[in-house]
Structures are given as structure tokens and as C-alpha cells.
Design a protein around this motif. Structure first.
Motif, mmCIF file in Angstrom:
data_model
loop_
_atom_site.group_PDB
_atom_site.id
_atom_site.type_symbol
_atom_site.label_atom_id
_atom_site.label_comp_id
_atom_site.label_asym_id
_atom_site.label_seq_id
_atom_site.Cartn_x
_atom_site.Cartn_y
_atom_site.Cartn_z
ATOM 1 N N ASP A 110 -24.578 -2.736 22.574
ATOM 2 C CA ASP A 110 -23.582 -2.108 21.681
ATOM 3 C C ASP A 110 -23.622 -2.752 20.295
ATOM 4 O O ASP A 110 -23.566 -2.073 19.274
ATOM 5 C CB ASP A 110 -22.163 -2.246 22.258
ATOM 6 C CG ASP A 110 -21.971 -1.336 23.466
ATOM 7 O OD1 ASP A 110 -22.790 -0.407 23.632
ATOM 8 O OD2 ASP A 110 -21.025 -1.557 24.239
ATOM 9 N N GLN A 111 -23.701 -4.080 20.308
ATOM 10 C CA GLN A 111 -23.730 -4.818 19.038
ATOM 11 C C GLN A 111 -24.988 -4.454 18.241
ATOM 12 O O GLN A 111 -24.944 -4.304 17.025
ATOM 13 C CB GLN A 111 -23.697 -6.326 19.299
ATOM 14 C CG GLN A 111 -23.229 -7.104 18.090
ATOM 15 C CD GLN A 111 -22.928 -8.549 18.413
ATOM 16 O OE1 GLN A 111 -22.730 -8.922 19.563
ATOM 17 N NE2 GLN A 111 -22.899 -9.384 17.398
ATOM 18 N N TYR B 2 -26.691 -1.592 18.325
ATOM 19 C CA TYR B 2 -26.588 -0.246 17.745
ATOM 20 C C TYR B 2 -25.558 -0.187 16.618
ATOM 21 O O TYR B 2 -25.697 0.578 15.672
ATOM 22 C CB TYR B 2 -26.313 0.810 18.823
ATOM 23 C CG TYR B 2 -27.589 1.193 19.540
ATOM 24 C CD1 TYR B 2 -28.573 1.941 18.879
ATOM 25 C CD2 TYR B 2 -27.854 0.773 20.842
ATOM 26 C CE1 TYR B 2 -29.763 2.276 19.506
ATOM 27 C CE2 TYR B 2 -29.048 1.094 21.478
ATOM 28 C CZ TYR B 2 -30.003 1.848 20.808
ATOM 29 O OH TYR B 2 -31.199 2.167 21.421
ATOM 30 N N TYR B 3 -24.511 -1.038 16.719
ATOM 31 C CA TYR B 3 -23.557 -1.071 15.608
ATOM 32 C C TYR B 3 -24.231 -1.662 14.361
ATOM 33 O O TYR B 3 -24.056 -1.173 13.248
ATOM 34 C CB TYR B 3 -22.307 -1.886 15.948
ATOM 35 C CG TYR B 3 -21.321 -1.811 14.804
ATOM 36 C CD1 TYR B 3 -20.536 -0.677 14.610
ATOM 37 C CD2 TYR B 3 -21.236 -2.829 13.859
ATOM 38 C CE1 TYR B 3 -19.685 -0.554 13.535
ATOM 39 C CE2 TYR B 3 -20.393 -2.724 12.772
ATOM 40 C CZ TYR B 3 -19.614 -1.586 12.621
ATOM 41 O OH TYR B 3 -18.786 -1.470 11.541
ATOM 42 N N SER B 4 -25.019 -2.711 14.578
ATOM 43 C CA SER B 4 -25.747 -3.345 13.467
ATOM 44 C C SER B 4 -26.683 -2.320 12.811
ATOM 45 O O SER B 4 -26.856 -2.295 11.590
ATOM 46 C CB SER B 4 -26.545 -4.534 14.009
ATOM 47 O OG SER B 4 -27.400 -5.045 13.032
ATOM 48 N N SER C 35 -26.189 1.006 12.802
ATOM 49 C CA SER C 35 -25.393 1.979 12.041
ATOM 50 C C SER C 35 -24.917 1.351 10.722
ATOM 51 O O SER C 35 -24.784 2.027 9.706
ATOM 52 C CB SER C 35 -24.190 2.468 12.861
ATOM 53 O OG SER C 35 -23.262 1.422 13.041
ATOM 54 N N GLU C 36 -24.710 0.034 10.749
ATOM 55 C CA GLU C 36 -24.331 -0.682 9.526
ATOM 56 C C GLU C 36 -25.493 -0.664 8.524
ATOM 57 O O GLU C 36 -25.288 -0.500 7.321
ATOM 58 C CB GLU C 36 -23.975 -2.128 9.889
ATOM 59 C CG GLU C 36 -23.074 -2.803 8.893
ATOM 60 C CD GLU C 36 -22.527 -4.116 9.448
ATOM 61 O OE1 GLU C 36 -21.320 -4.196 9.677
ATOM 62 O OE2 GLU C 36 -23.310 -5.064 9.643
ATOM 63 N N PRO D 285 -15.681 0.675 15.368
ATOM 64 C CA PRO D 285 -16.063 0.404 16.771
ATOM 65 C C PRO D 285 -16.251 -1.085 17.059
ATOM 66 O O PRO D 285 -16.022 -1.528 18.171
ATOM 67 C CB PRO D 285 -17.382 1.178 16.938
ATOM 68 C CG PRO D 285 -17.835 1.535 15.565
ATOM 69 C CD PRO D 285 -16.642 1.565 14.695
ATOM 70 N N ASN D 286 -16.647 -1.846 16.047
ATOM 71 C CA ASN D 286 -16.854 -3.284 16.245
ATOM 72 C C ASN D 286 -15.748 -4.113 15.609
ATOM 73 O O ASN D 286 -15.985 -5.174 15.047
ATOM 74 C CB ASN D 286 -18.210 -3.713 15.655
ATOM 75 C CG ASN D 286 -19.280 -3.802 16.719
ATOM 76 O OD1 ASN D 286 -19.289 -2.988 17.632
ATOM 77 N ND2 ASN D 286 -20.163 -4.761 16.617
#
Length: 408
Positions: free
Chosen positions: A11-12, A14-16, A18-19, A279-280
């Protein structure tokens, strides 16, 4: 283009990613394709494996890609090898962030700090920089006897870095004088901090009714900006908007922006703005808390403001920090609530006072109103003076006047 390390949280990761896409948008770029490879560690030569490299090459040719960006820092060798193989410009996450900072810095100090960070990043990666270096170091002078271009480039950059450091020292001294001046006037100081794009500048604008840069982009604010804010009791305080924090900020940039972030250390109160819909969110909170700790600002009272409440269901939210508020920075009623909460926290830090100001000294009331939180002021005929009650900073010069009439 990104490597998902097998031991990392998915998850982390994929968030990175998207960032990274948000960073590209901020830099006015468009993401055409996102390529992910699972590997225990990056390929030493090409960052991605050779099979994946062929796939990237094909996609780049088919879509006429101009630039390939990696989600992790590249070594000089990896960058050079990728450029040779793909024949497009290669940059990594750190360079992208540096690029955005370079475009957004407004003040003399901000611009100098970004330039220093760019050189700090570039120096160990000079070998094989080619076109980029000739663009950046266009002013290189005549070479000494037997000196190679690489050595001249290094010497030129080190000299320029020394020059920037000297100039920054002067700017930092000027900033220190400005801070001393502020301390002399003893305005209560509040710093607005938060992860980038949490809504800090929107809140800052709403609280001070100013028009500092507000955009739905990362790093909209780079240079610290201060404005006066009036609280419900009419007390004026100083509010400072700061640069947004982000995970994996380039080390060179953290060092270069340290003096900008030191504004936070001067604060009497910190407003930590969090995008409640991110989300994060928890990771954002930890990143900012860690940064405040590194700045030795973690002992300053903090009011946590969970912003963008309109984007979530209230019953889904459990706050992890106290005291806290749930707001929308665009709602006038919520802004009033923030001001009241700030005033309440100031009162907790200050000392209660009560007494009678004699009629002949009524001229002092204006000064008391200006520098204290005055909660009561009534004329008492039998005492020939004004009954006053409120809260005052025990270290403020106004205490001299208050002690004259204060009674326990």
C-alpha cells in the motif's frame, strides 16, 4: 518507473507512486505510462532488469516519451546507462522535487537554497552528466594546464557552492535580526505546518484573509510567509505559513531548507494541518512529527487540524492526536472555531490577571487590550476605575503595567 522491493509494504509503495504522479503534474508534466517491477533490489547497472528495460524502451519509442522518471534516487552510473539505452532524458524522484522547488522558490534565500541543493545532489553524480551539466555550468572559465573538463566542472561547482553558502549566511543573519525584532515586539507566534497539499495555505489565507499562493499542487508554498491574525478577543498574533513536508525528501534539500524550516522553532504554538481524506494520512502525520522532532520543535504546543472534513464520513474517523479540530478550511464557521481554539490554548500558556485600572490611568487600557486577552472590562463607579480580567504572557513587557493594579 518504479521498483517494488519484496520486503516493502505494498500500500505504501503504491501511495508513493501516486505521489510521484502528483509531483509530475505539479511540474507541468503528463504521466503517459507507469511501469512497475518487483525485485529484491534495484539492478546495479540499469535500476530495472534488462528484460524490463527492453519493455520500457519499446513503450518510450511507441509513445514518443521525452522523459523517464524513477521513484528512487539513481546513481550516476544508472542514470548514464539508462540514458544511453533509452535515448531520452532520465531523472529520479529527488531531481523532480528539486526541479519543482527551483520553479517555485520566490525569495532570494529560497532560490539560493534550491541552487545549493541542486549542486549538492549533482556533485557525486558528475561523471557522465553530459548535456545537463553543460546547461547548468555554462559559465565555466578557462581550464588550468592538464586539467580535465570533469575536474574543472567539479572545481567550478565547489566554488559556486562556497559562494552560495557565504551569501546564505548573510541572509540567515538578516533573518535572525528580523526574528529578534519580532521578539522585541513580542507578538505571539504561530507556525502552520503539515504534509504538502494538506491545505496549509488555504487555512492560512482564511485565517489572515490574505491571498498567498493557493493551488491544489504539491509544494505550493516554499518561502515562509508571515501575516498578522486577529483573534476573537482582538489580540493580534503572527501566523507563519511554511513549506510542506514530504516522504523521501532529498537529503540535500532538507539540509538546504533547514534555515527556512527553523521559523517553526520560533513558534509559541504549532497548527499541524492534516488532509483527513488522504489514504496515507497516518504516514503523513508521522513524517511531519518526525521532521518537527529533527528540528527540535516537538516540545512546542500543537493543535492538530484535520482538514477537508467534507471529503470523508465523520463516523469513519478516529483522531490520533489531541487536542484536535475537524474542519474545512473554506468554511467561515470552522475558521472561527480554529481562532477560538487557538485563543483557548494561548490562555492555557498565559497567566490570569484581575484588578482595577484607576480612572486617571485609563489611557493604559488600549495597550492592555492590544497585548493581552482581555475578557472583562467594566467601569466600577465605587472604585473610580475599570475592573479588568484576562490572560497575559508573563514574559511580556506589558506585565510591568499589569503588576501595578493586579490583585491576587
Amino acid at each position: 518507473m518504479a521498483i517494488m522491493h519484496e520486503q516493502k509494504d505494498e500500500d505504501q509503495f503504491y501511495y508513493s507512486l501516486s505521489e510521484l504522479e502528483a509531483l509530475v503534474k505539479t511540474a507541468e508534466g503528463e504521466v503517459v505510462e507507469t511501469i512497475v517491477q518487483k525485485r529484491p533490489s534495484p539492478h546495479r547497472k540499469y535500476y530495472v532488469g534488462e528484460g524490463k528495460l527492453e519493455e520500457v524502451k519499446q513503450i518510450a519509442e511507441e509513445n514518443e516519451i521525452e522523459i523517464v522518471i524513477t521513484n528512487e534516487e539513481l546513481t550516476g552510473g544508472q542514470s548514464r546507462n539508462l540514458r544511453e539505452q533509452l535515448d531520452v532524458r532520465i531523472i529520479d524522484r529527488s531531481q523532480l522535487i528539486l526541479d519543482i522547488f527551483a520553479a517555485r522558490a520566490r525569495t532570494k534565500e529560497g532560490k539560493l537554497q534550491v541552487e545549493l541543493a541542486q549542486y549538492t545532489y549533482m556533485l557525486p553524480r558528475l561523471h557522465g552528466q553530459g548535456i545537463e551539466l553543460s546547461r547548468l555550468a555554462g559559465g565555466i572559465g578557462a581550464r588550468g594546464p592538464g586539467e580535465t573538463k570533469l575536474e574543472t566542472d567539479r572545481r567550478h561547482i565547489r566554488n559556486r557552492m562556497d559562494d552560495i553558502k557565504r551569501r546564505l549566511k548573510q541572509v540567515v543573519n538578516q533573518r535572525e535580526q528580523y526574528r529578534n525584532n519580532r521578539r522585541k515586539h513580542q507578538l505571539f507566534q504561530i507556525a502552520v505546518v503539515g504534509y504538502t497539499n494538506a491545505g496549509k495555505s488555504t487555512l492560512f489565507n482564511s485565517l489572515t484573509k490574505s491571498d498567498s499562493l493557493y493551488e491544489d499542487k504539491l509544494f505550493a508554498t516554499l518561502d515562509p510567509l508571515s501575516r498578522r491574525m486577529k483573534l476573537p478577543s482582538n489580540l493580534e498574533v503572527l501566523l507563519t505559513d511554511t513549506v510542506g513536508f514530504i516522504q523521501d525528501l532529498p537529503t540535500a534539500l532538507i539540509a538546504a531548507f533547514r534555515s527556512t524550516l527553523e521559523e517553526v522553532r520560533e513558534a509559541d504554538l504549532i497548527l499541524h494541518v492534516i488532509d483527513v481524506a488522504a489514504p496515507n494520512r497516518d504516514d503523513h502525520e508521522k513524517t511531519v512529527d518526525q521532521s518537527l522532532s529533527e528540528l527540535e520543535a516537538d516540545n512546542i504546543p500543537i493543535l492538530t487540524i484535520y482538514n477537508k472534513k467534507d471529503l470523508i464520513e465523520a463516523d469513519e474517523f478516529i483522531p490520533s492526536a489531541h487536542p484536535y479540530l475537524m474542519i474545512s478550511a473554506l468554511e467561515g464557521e470552522d475558521i472561527f472555531t480554529v481562532k477560538h481554539a487557538v485563543e483557548k490554548m494561548i490562555k492555557e500558556q498565559w497567566t490570569y490577571f484581575s484588578g482595577v485600572v484607576p480612572e486617571e490611568k485609563a489611557s493604559k487600557l488600549a495597550k492592555i487590550r492590544q497585548y493581552t486577552i482581555l475578557e472583562k472590562q467594566t467601569y466600577e463607579e465605587d472604585k473610580s476605575g475599570y475592573q479588568v480580567e484576562g490572560f497575559v504572557d508573563p514574559n511580556h513587557a506589558i506585565m510591568k503595567e499589569i503588576k501595578e493594579f493586579h490583585h491576587e
